[in-house]
Design a protein around this motif. Structure first.
Motif, PDB file in Angstrom:
ATOM      1  N   ASN A  62      -0.641  -6.014  -2.499  1.00  0.00           N
ATOM      2  CA  ASN A  62       0.313  -6.233  -1.407  1.00  0.00           C
ATOM      3  C   ASN A  62       0.418  -7.743  -1.175  1.00  0.00           C
ATOM      4  N   VAL A  63       1.377  -8.394  -1.833  1.00  0.00           N
ATOM      5  CA  VAL A  63       1.441  -9.853  -1.907  1.00  0.00           C
ATOM      6  C   VAL A  63       1.696 -10.500  -0.546  1.00  0.00           C
ATOM      7  N   THR A  64       2.609  -9.931   0.227  1.00  0.00           N
ATOM      8  CA  THR A  64       2.916 -10.470   1.548  1.00  0.00           C
ATOM      9  C   THR A  64       3.615  -9.382   2.352  1.00  0.00           C
ATOM     10  N   LEU A  81       8.251 -13.729 -10.877  1.00  0.00           N
ATOM     11  CA  LEU A  81       7.702 -12.508 -10.293  1.00  0.00           C
ATOM     12  C   LEU A  81       8.531 -12.114  -9.078  1.00  0.00           C
ATOM     13  N   ASP A  82       9.281 -11.038  -9.183  1.00  0.00           N
ATOM     14  CA  ASP A  82      10.084 -10.547  -8.059  1.00  0.00           C
ATOM     15  C   ASP A  82       9.271  -9.552  -7.249  1.00  0.00           C
ATOM     16  N   LEU A  83       9.408  -9.645  -5.925  1.00  0.00           N
ATOM     17  CA  LEU A  83       8.711  -8.746  -5.019  1.00  0.00           C
ATOM     18  C   LEU A  83       9.686  -7.740  -4.428  1.00  0.00           C
ATOM     19  N   VAL A  84       9.186  -6.538  -4.154  1.00  0.00           N
ATOM     20  CA  VAL A  84      10.003  -5.451  -3.622  1.00  0.00           C
ATOM     21  C   VAL A  84       9.440  -5.033  -2.277  1.00  0.00           C
ATOM     22  N   PHE A  96       5.389  -5.683  -2.658  1.00  0.00           N
ATOM     23  CA  PHE A  96       4.610  -5.543  -3.874  1.00  0.00           C
ATOM     24  C   PHE A  96       5.397  -6.113  -5.052  1.00  0.00           C
ATOM     25  N   PRO A  97       4.709  -6.438  -6.141  1.00  0.00           N
ATOM     26  CA  PRO A  97       5.448  -6.873  -7.333  1.00  0.00           C
ATOM     27  C   PRO A  97       6.340  -5.750  -7.843  1.00  0.00           C
ATOM     28  N   GLN A  98       7.498  -6.116  -8.361  1.00  0.00           N
ATOM     29  CA  GLN A  98       8.442  -5.114  -8.850  1.00  0.00           C
ATOM     30  C   GLN A  98       7.814  -4.222  -9.912  1.00  0.00           C
ATOM     31  N   ALA A  99       6.899  -4.780 -10.693  1.00  0.00           N
ATOM     32  CA  ALA A  99       6.209  -3.996 -11.723  1.00  0.00           C
ATOM     33  C   ALA A  99       5.229  -2.996 -11.121  1.00  0.00           C
ATOM     34  N   ASN A 100       4.941  -3.129  -9.817  1.00  0.00           N
ATOM     35  CA  ASN A 100       4.068  -2.219  -9.077  1.00  0.00           C
ATOM     36  C   ASN A 100       2.630  -2.219  -9.611  1.00  0.00           C
ATOM     37  N   ARG A 101       2.188  -3.352 -10.115  1.00  0.00           N
ATOM     38  CA  ARG A 101       0.807  -3.474 -10.562  1.00  0.00           C
ATOM     39  C   ARG A 101       0.308  -4.883 -10.270  1.00  0.00           C
TER      40      ARG A 101
END
Length: 412
Positions: free
Chosen positions: A46-48, A89-92, A100-105
Motif C-alpha cells: 500500500n504505497v500511499t 510505476l503507476d498506482l491505482v 497500490f501498484p497497478q501490477a498489484n504486487r
C-alpha cells in the motif's frame, strides 16, 4: 551516506543522487534491501493514500500531526504518485482510498526503487550492519560496520526504521529518544461469546476505548479474531491510544456498537418488524439488519442474552428483545492485552521531532546528520500513511543533503 536500505533510505538516496550528488552510498544490514516494502500489504504494498490535502493528511498520524503540516505541504500523496509515475510505476486507487501498484504486487515497487537507485548512480552495500557512527576530523562522519568496514561521508542519513540499532546510533550523535511502544495492533478481549465468530468482519462499528481516564473512539470495519478484535478500526484505535494503553499495561474497557449507523429508535423498529413480519420464523432463521449483521454474530448475541435460537419471533419475550437491542447498540468487553506478539505493524517513539528541522530533516543537535522514516517519533494509521511519511521525509532529506553538498537547488 544512508544507513538503512528501506523505503525512506532509498527515497533519500535516489533524491540526493538525482539532485546532483555524485557519490551516494546506502548501507543495509541485511542481505536484501526493502524487505518491509516487499512484505507489506500482504505482498501488494500500500504505497500511499489518496488523501490530497496536507491539512487532512496530517489527521492520520497519532504522533506528528501538527509538525507534519510543513513537510506535507512540500511533498504529499500526490507528489508520491507523480514521483513513482515518472519512474514507470503507476498506482491505482481502491474504493477505500488506498493506493497500490497497478501490477498489484509489492515487487513492482521494489523493482522501481532499485532501478531508480541504480540509474542515478546510488551504490548499495548489503550485509553491512553499522555498529557505531561518529564525527571525523574533517567534520563529516565515519560509520563502522560489524566485520571491520569503515565508511566516511560529508552527510549522514539515518533511516533504520523501528530497529533498535538506529535509535542507538542517533543517541551516539546526541539525540534524545522517546521510548518506543507498539502501535497499530489488535486487542485481546475477555469475550467468550465472540469465540465462535472468528473470521467475521463487520462494517460501520463504533469502538470506544476507556483507558487511563481517557476515551478514544473510531468507527469503521472490524474483524473478529480468535483472541478479540482486529481490522482497520481497531488498528486506528490502538494507534491513537498506544501510549495510554502501554501505560495501563494494556488493561482497558472496550465498548462496541455493532450498528453505529442505526439509532436506538431504528434498531428498536427493526426488532419489532421481525416480531410482526417474521412472526412464524425462529430467532436464528430471521435476523434484523440482515445485510449488515453476519449470521454468526447474531447467533452469538442470542446466546449472550440466553435466547433459544429455535424460538419463534412471535413468542419472543420483551426482556429478550431488550437484551438483543442492548447487544446491538452497546457491548462492553474487558481488554486483556494486545494481540499475538510480533503482530504490531509499527512503533510509536523514536527521535524527538523537536530535535529535527522538519523542512530539511536535518538534526538540530548534530549538523550534517539527517533522519527519515520510522526512526522519527512519527507513526500513521493503516492505509499507506506510514509509507507516505517515509517518501516525504526521505525526499526532503535527500534534497537538503544534495543542496548542502553541491551548493545548488534542483528542487522541482
Amino acid at each position: 551516506m544512508v544507513v538503512g536500505g528501506g523505503a525512506a533510505g532509498f527515497m533519500a538516496a535516489i533524491t540526493a543522487a538525482e539532485a546532483g550528488l555524485q557519490r551516494v552510498l546506502v548501507l543495509e544490514a541485511t542481505a536484501e534491501p526493502l524487505t518491509k516494502v516487499r512484505l507489506s500489504g500482504g505482498g501488494r504494498c500500500n504505497v500511499t493514500h489518496a488523501c490530497w490535502d496536507p491539512g487532512e493528511l496530517v489527521g492520520h498520524y497519532p504522533r506528528g500531526q501538527r509538525p507534519l503540516r510543513g513537510p506535507f505541504s512540500r511533498f504529499a500523496s500526490g507528489d508520491s504518485v507523480a514521483w513513482f509515475s515518472d519512474r514507470g510505476l503507476d498506482l491505482v486507487e481502491e474504493d477505500d482510498g488506498r493506493m497500490f501498484p497497478q501490477a498489484n504486487r509489492s515487487s513492482a515497487v521494489v523493482d522501481c526503487l532499485r532501478t531508480a537507485a541504480r540509474r542515478s548512480g546510488v551504490q548499495l552495500i548489503t550485509g553491512a550492519p553499522v555498529q557505531s557512527v561518529a564525527r571525523d576530523l574533517s567534520g563529516g562522519f565515519v560509520a563502522s560496520c560489524r566485520g571491520g568496514g569503515r565508511f566516511h561521508a560529508r552527510r549522514l542519513l539515518l533511516a533504520t526504521g523501528g530497529h533498535p540499532s538506529g535509535r542507538r546510533l542517533a543517541a551516539q550523535l546526541g539525540h534524545r529518544l522517546i521510548a518506543p511502544v507498539p502501535s497499530l495492533f489488535s486487542l485481546t478481549l475477555d469475550a467468550s461469546q465472540l469465540q465462535g465468530c472468528a473470521g467475521v468482519a463487520v462494517d460501520d462499528v463504533l469502538l470506544t476505548l476507556e483507558v487511563g481516564g481517557e476515551r478514544f473512539r473510531q468507527i469503521g470495519r472490524v474483524l473478529i479474531t480468535h483472541w478479540g478484535l482486529s481490522g482497520p478500526a481497531t488498528l486506528r484505535l490502538t494507534a491513537f491510544a498506544a501510549r495510554t494503553l502501554q501505560a495501563s499495561r494494556y488493561r482497558a474497557t472496550l465498548n462496541v456498537s455493532w450498528c453505529s449507523g442505526s439509532s436506538h429508535a431504528n434498531l428498536l423498529e427493526a426488532l419489532q418488524e421481525q416480531r410482526t413480519q417474521a412472526a412464524r420464523r425462529t430467532l436464528a432463521a430471521s435476523r434484523p439488519l440482515a445485510d449488515h449483521l453476519p449470521r454468526r454474530l447474531w447467533l452469538s448475541m442470542l446466546h449472550g442474552v440466553g435466547a433459544a435460537p429455535d424460538q419463534r419471533w412471535a413468542d419472543c419475550p420483551a426482556r429478550v428483545e431488550q437484551g438483543l437491542l442492548d447487544q446491538l447498540k452497546f457491548c462492553r468487553y474487558p481488554v486483556k492485552g494486545r494481540g499475538p506478539f510480533g503482530e504490531e505493524f509499527v512503533t510509536a517513539g523514536g527521535v524527538d521531532l523537536g530535535e529535527i528541522n522538519l523542512a530539511t530533516m536535518e538534526s538540530r543537535c548534530c549538523p550534517g546528520l539527517h533522519l527519515a522514516g520510522e526512526l522519527m517519533d512519527v507513526d500513521g494509521v493503516t492505509g499507506g500513511f506510514n509509507f507516505q511519511h517515509c517518501w516525504t521525509s526521505g525526499w526532503l532529506a535527500g534534497q537538503a543533503a544534495a543542496k548542502q553538498v553541491t551548493g545548488s537547488d534542483r528542487t522541482p
